[in-house]
Design a protein around this motif. Structure first.
Motif, PDB file in Angstrom:
ATOM      1  N   THR A  98       0.927  -1.453   0.366  1.00 41.02           N
ATOM      2  CA  THR A  98      -0.141  -0.089   0.176  1.00 41.02           C
ATOM      3  C   THR A  98       1.077   1.123   0.009  1.00 41.02           C
ATOM      4  O   THR A  98       2.160   0.743   0.983  1.00 41.02           O
ATOM      5  N   GLU A 131       0.204   5.395  -0.447  1.00 41.96           N
ATOM      6  CA  GLU A 131      -0.413   6.535  -0.632  1.00 41.96           C
ATOM      7  C   GLU A 131       0.571   7.337  -0.830  1.00 41.96           C
ATOM      8  O   GLU A 131       1.618   8.054  -0.264  1.00 41.96           O
ATOM      9  N   ILE A 160      -4.631   7.134  -2.734  1.00 42.36           N
ATOM     10  CA  ILE A 160      -4.145   5.958  -2.118  1.00 42.36           C
ATOM     11  C   ILE A 160      -3.697   5.738  -4.169  1.00 42.36           C
ATOM     12  O   ILE A 160      -4.995   5.069  -4.531  1.00 42.36           O
ATOM     13  N   SER A 202      -3.216   0.419  -3.227  1.00 41.30           N
ATOM     14  CA  SER A 202      -3.962  -0.448  -2.168  1.00 41.30           C
ATOM     15  C   SER A 202      -3.972  -1.842  -1.568  1.00 41.30           C
ATOM     16  O   SER A 202      -4.624  -2.692  -2.818  1.00 41.30           O
TER      17      SER A 202
END
Lengths: 407, 511
Positions: free
Chosen positions: B12, B14, B19, B22
């Motif tokens: 993941t 960001e 984002i 994910s």
């Protein structure tokens, strides 16, 4: 409260610089035993450092376009003063005409460099490096190693003051002369200087009030009343103290009028006109500025042409103060001007910096020069000290920038 | 040891407000060519940047297991030391150095800091042979073509003894012949030397031709991994790439289309660096007032080049063709003429070309139209504040005040400032290039609303986007651009994502 904070944040740099200037003045005031702030020395400070101020104003625009500099201004000052000598002394032209031609010479040199930089895309550093050699060479060709004396209007501009309209009428009523234990205590004050100072500061205050009212009437945002009043009072006091100071000596130097006019004109151009805004924008992000319709070539051309023009003015002022055109004039002037801009908060990458900053930077350099000379510091040590100040000023700038959010 | 050389687990990543990845899972078997496909912005490059240490360990969550051990790369050097090499879309070669020097750049054959040229040259010749590069090793990079430069990059990767080679769009800039050569080389290296490859590509026919497995990413998520040993169909891959639900991601609107406001006719543009190369080939399009027209196509299809060359020749050389605005021919030699004639171009490159980051919001908004707030010589800064506040309120720019620096805003708010700038310039024709790139879903919706308002105000709106759902969601009509040509035109109501994708791919294959 929020507004005050925001205002302070926005103007932090400018106040920071002024504060640094005050600290340096106090420091040298103390170590010179008050000599630094003697009216005669203040007068000298203005005259001796006028060239840095004038060149720094032009240099600030070069730096704003993207961290570019003009290395040729010292040599150009030499070239223009040689032209002055040639025209006023060798050819015997009236000095006013020689001055006009001299300034035109500076402008032509600026147009020449602007052409190569903007339209042929020779990097400014290289163009002006070449200019430095060429202009210095032409100076030597014209003068052939000799020094030519200058007189008339040159000397008036370089060393003259506005005559006193009512001599020996107003005594030194605040007894500052006694306070400072001056060698030649002034019995009377220069009335012209006092009147000009009072008039200017009053006009400023009235204009502030008028401006504020008219803004409010048209529904624009105005600064809080407190900060406006504080600023106006502060300005009123500073101007009048300064004029009282000069009034104790010869009064109003003609050079000071010139400097004030240039400062006002170029501040106006930088902040209130479209070309000024375009220069800031291209220094901030040249691609974005171009895509927004900014003619970046034309701006470069104008900026470097203007630098030539101002170098011409600086040359006349310098030649006038020295009452001669000499082969060695203008050595390292470009470095003084560049240093002044960076001390005054210009960003080495462009887009950030003010005319006010350039002036304060030049004054810091000037005060250090005079202060160190008065205490009789070795010239080489003076150079070390100035260099360190430039380095630390920019280092501090970088440090505070890395602390703020915009990295 | 498992059959997988690489396992990326639950990655993941960001960015502020977005984002990008994910919980992505991605596994590559030892000795295979594994293709990574997905739309622009699906997260392919981000995933590879995570893998190669460009985004260092700690800036993402999840784990990378390479050759059975968990890796925590802090930078590219670490990943290279482990045996992973990445070749980016923009080649990283030094143009004035020779092939041999470039192959060993940063990895010099040296003893005690002194370069051993004999060994360098000998090894370079060996590596060049391996990749089928027949030039002399002393040739300068700038003098060999892009195809060969790509081979030098591969040789460079091999010189580092890499076991896993990542190629980001390796054939995007190549012609068919060079592409085929490169693909064959990859197959050879794979078969004979057991080199594992990850290949990011938009060219699905190439993917199907050489990959053993295909992983599809969409919106930062792994959708599926297909086994390509039986050669899956393009349609099957496209379904995975675009098949997302559309639930009210676009504001509703009814088009109120007027007469033709702007036309581009027989537009031809040549490459600014290579005058002989035609970038835009005979493009003709027309735009009606109040209509939003989409330009669909892949990255590098020539859409930005069309837009910028129209916008006062901001791109290209030897430009020919006609521009007709409100029935009259206009000639635009530079950007200020374009702006004066009511044309605005919102750049795709917001970060480097959209904003002056060190200036505040209000100054950015007025930059393209300072004349409007100038009387005589004086720019009215008070009026500027009023205008800044007005736009800040109208478009909901989230900032403490109009004095806030543009660089400190989030992507969505920056884009609102850029849009404000161009709307303040009062154009009749507005070209928006990837207006929602790198912006989160909520802010996208607001940008769409602004775009619809502009159309409702009777402006010609041209929208370039690589996100097909977006084009389908808000445009009224669309042109499909591929390889510098218009290869299709349709009403949006009759268009489908699969239809557009296959039009693009058919037009590529047909050449």
């Amino acid at each position: 409260m929020n507004n005050v904070k925001e205002f302070m944040n926005r103007n932090m740099r400018q106040y920071g610089m002024a504060f640094a200037l005050v600290v340096i003045v106090i420091f040298f005031g103390v170590v010179t035993g008050g000599k630094l702030i003697w009216p005669r020395n203040v007068q000298m400070l203005v005259r001796q450092n006028a060239y840095v101020l004038i060149l720094a104003i032009g240099m600030m625009f070069c730096i704003l376009t993207g961290g570019n500099v003009d290395l040729s201004v010292g040599a150009l000052v030499a070239l223009v003063s040689a032209m002055s000598g040639l025209m006023a002394t060798t050819l015997g032209l009236p000095t006013w005409l020689a001055i006009i031609f001299s300034i035109i010479t500076g402008l032509l040199a600026g147009l020449w460099q602007g052409f190569w930089i903007a339209y042929v895309k020779v990097p400014p550093f290289i163009t002006t490096l070449a200019g430095m050699m060429v202009f210095r060479g032409i100076n030597n060709i014209i003068l052939d190693g000799k020094t030519l004396p200058l007189s008339g209007l040159y000397v008036t501009i370089g060393t003259g003051s506005v005559p006193d309209i009512a001599p020996k009428t107003v005594p030194d009523f605040l007894r500052i002369g006694d306070l400072l234990q001056l060698q030649n205590k002034p019995e009377f004050l220069n009335v012209t200087m006092l009147i000009v100072g009072l008039a200017l500061s009053t006009i400023y205050v009235l204009f502030t009030i008028y401006n504020r009212k008219s803004k409010q009437q048209r529904g624009y945002e105005v600064a809080s009343l407190n900060s406006a009043v504080t600023k106006a009072i502060l300005f009123f006091i500073v101007i009048n103290v300064f004029s009282y100071w000069l009034a104790m000596d010869e009064g109003l130097p003609i050079m000071l009028i010139l400097l004030a006019a240039l400062y006002a004109l170029y501040t106006f151009i930088a902040t209130k006109t479209i070309p000024g805004r375009h220069i800031y924008a291209m220094g901030g992000n040249i691609k974005a500025a171009e895509l927004s319709g900014v003619n970046t070539k034309k701006m470069m051309f104008l900026v470097y042409s203007n630098m030539g023009l101002l170098a011409g003015v600086a040359a006349v002022v310098t030649a006038g103060r020295m009452m001669a055109a000499s082969p060695n004039v203008g050595l390292n002037f470009e470095l003084d001007a560049i240093g002044a801009c960076f001390i005054g908060g210009a960003s080495a990458y462009g887009g950030v910096g003010t005319i006010w900053g350039a002036v304060v930077g030049a004054l810091i350099m000037g005060v250090m020069n005079n202060g160190m000379s008065i205490i009789g510091l070795n010239v080489f040590l003076q150079s070390v000290a100035k260099g360190m100040v430039v380095l630390l000023a920019v280092a501090f700038d970088m440090y505070s920038k890395s602390k703020s959010r915009l990295g | 040891m498992s059959e997988y050389i690489l396992e990326m687990q639950n990655i993941t990543k960001e960015f502020p407000g977005v984002i990008a990845l994910s919980n992505v899972n991605f596994k590559v078997k030892k000795g295979e060519i594994h293709a990574l496909v997905g739309e622009n912005g699906a997260g392919k490059s981000t995933l590879m940047n995570v893998l190669s240490g460009i985004y260092p360990h700690g800036s993402y969550t999840g784990s990378i297991i390479f050759k059975g051990t968990e890796c925590k790369f802090r930078n590219i050097r670490d990943s290279e030391a482990a045996g992973i090499a990445i070749i980016h879309q923009e080649l990283a070669l030094s143009p004035y150095m020779t092939i041999a020097e470039n192959i060993f750049l940063g990895n010099e054959r040296a003893r005690n800091g002194v370069i051993n040229w004999d060994e360098t040259n000998k090894e370079a010749i060996g590596l060049m042979k391996k990749v089928g590069l027949k030039d002399k090793f002393t040739a300068q990079i700038k003098n060999i073509g892009v195809g060969k430069q790509q081979l030098v990059e591969i040789a460079k990767a091999l010189s580092k003894n890499c076991e896993l080679l990542i190629l980001d769009e390796p054939t995007a800039a190549l012609n068919d012949e060079d592409s085929n050569h490169l693909l064959e080389l990859l197959q050879t290296l794979n078969k004979e030397h057991g080199l594992t490859c990850i290949m990011i590509s938009h060219k699905l026919h190439e993917v199907i031709k050489i990959a053993q497995s295909i992983t599809v990413l969409r919106d930062g998520k792994t959708i599926e991994t297909l086994d390509n040993s039986e050669h899956v169909s393009e349609g099957r891959i496209i379904k995975g790439m675009v098949g997302r639900e559309l639930t009210d991601r676009f504001p509703k609107h009814t088009a109120n289309v007027g007469e033709v406001g702007f036309e581009i006719k027989d537009w031809v543009v040549h490459d600014p660096l290579d005058e002989d190369r035609v970038v835009i080939n005979n493009v003709s399009m027309s735009f009606r007032k109040g209509e939003i027209v989409g330009l669909a196509g892949l990255m590098g299809a020539g859409r930005t080049e069309i837009a910028m060359s129209v916008f006062g020749r901001a791109y290209g050389r030897k430009i020919s063709g006609t521009l007709i605005k409100d029935g009259k021919e206009v000639t635009l030699h530079n950007i200020s003429q374009a702006i004066a004639n009511g044309i605005a171009y919102v750049t795709e490159d917001r970060k480097t070309a959209g904003l002056v980051h060190i200036q505040d919001i209000k100054k950015n908004i007025t930059l393209a139209n300072l004349k409007a707030i100038t009387s005589g010589f004086v720019v009215n800064e008070d009026e500027e504040i009023v205008i800044g506040k007005d736009y800040k309120e109208r478009f909901g720019i989230k900032a403490s005040s109009v004095f806030q620096k543009a660089g400190n805003l989030s992507g969505g708010n920056q884009q609102k400032v850029v849009l404000s700038k161009w709307i303040f310039a009062a154009p009749d024709v507005l070209i928006l290039d990837e207006p929602t790139r790198g912006i989160d879903v909520g802010a996208k919706y607001e940008i769409y609303k602004i775009i619809l308002q502009l159309a409702e105000a009777g402006k010609c709106v041209i929208m370039i986007s690589s996100e097909l759902p977006e084009i389908l969601g808000i445009t009224d009509r669309l042109y499909i651009i591929n390889e510098g040509r218009v290869v299709g035109e349709m009403k949006t109501s009759e268009a489908t994502q699969e239809g557009i994708m296959s039009t693009i791919i058919r037009s590529s294959a047909g050449r």
